[in-house]
Design a protein around this motif. Structure first.
Motif, PDB file in Angstrom:
ATOM      1  N   GLU A  27       0.806  -1.213   0.000  1.00 29.38           N
ATOM      2  CA  GLU A  27       0.000   0.000   0.000  1.00 29.38           C
ATOM      3  C   GLU A  27       0.845   1.273   0.000  1.00 29.38           C
ATOM      4  O   GLU A  27       0.350   2.331  -0.306  1.00 29.38           O
ATOM      5  CB  GLU A  27      -0.917   0.031   1.230  1.00 29.38           C
ATOM      6  CG  GLU A  27      -1.903  -1.103   1.295  1.00 29.38           C
ATOM      7  CD  GLU A  27      -1.299  -2.377   1.875  1.00 29.38           C
ATOM      8  OE1 GLU A  27      -0.488  -2.290   2.816  1.00 29.38           O
ATOM      9  OE2 GLU A  27      -1.613  -3.466   1.385  1.00 29.38           O
ATOM     10  N   GLY A  59      -0.429   7.293   7.127  1.00 31.05           N
ATOM     11  CA  GLY A  59      -0.177   8.117   5.950  1.00 31.05           C
ATOM     12  C   GLY A  59      -0.573   9.571   6.084  1.00 31.05           C
ATOM     13  O   GLY A  59      -0.336  10.364   5.184  1.00 31.05           O
ATOM     14  N   GLU A  99      -0.907  10.726   2.424  1.00 30.35           N
ATOM     15  CA  GLU A  99      -2.343  10.668   2.158  1.00 30.35           C
ATOM     16  C   GLU A  99      -3.009  12.021   2.405  1.00 30.35           C
ATOM     17  O   GLU A  99      -3.924  12.403   1.697  1.00 30.35           O
ATOM     18  CB  GLU A  99      -2.997   9.608   3.038  1.00 30.35           C
ATOM     19  CG  GLU A  99      -2.505   8.197   2.769  1.00 30.35           C
ATOM     20  CD  GLU A  99      -2.895   7.685   1.391  1.00 30.35           C
ATOM     21  OE1 GLU A  99      -3.993   8.032   0.915  1.00 30.35           O
ATOM     22  OE2 GLU A  99      -2.095   6.945   0.796  1.00 30.35           O
TER      23      GLU A  99
END
Length: 109
Positions: A27, A59, A99
């Motif tokens: 990921e 993230g 993220e």
């Protein structure tokens, strides 16, 4: 050697010892590796204040510290707290694996 230099050296060591995928999951990078990458990016950004702290969870990068900086703004970033924060956000968001970015910044002197 400055803190920024140590952070950049840390990233170089992570990549040299473990390879580019060290600590990465399918990921993306681990939170620890992502923190090192973000710190290295901040260390090489000339128009950002020193002493910013980086925390990463799932993230999401949280930046804490002060935006007060006499040397910030220079040729790349127009002076002012707002533009320094925009530059900071752009540097952090450019790191692969980030993220989202959250700020807990002090804008005082």
């Amino acid at each position: 050697m400055s803190t920024r230099s140590f952070r950049a050296l840390g990233l170089a060591l992570v990549l040299a010892v473990g390879g580019a995928g060290s600590g990465c999951t399918p990921e993306g990078p681990s939170d620890e590796e992502l923190a090192v990458r973000v710190e290295a990016a901040l260390a090489t950004a000339a128009d950002l204040p020193a002493g910013l702290e980086v925390e990463v969870a799932a993230g999401v990068v949280t930046i804490t510290g002060s935006l007060a900086c006499d040397d910030c703004g220079g040729l790349r970033t127009p002076p002012g707290i707002g533009t320094v924060q925009q530059s900071l956000g752009a540097v952090v968001r450019a790191v692969p694996g980030v993220e989202a970015v959250e700020f807990a910044l002090d804008t005082g002197p």
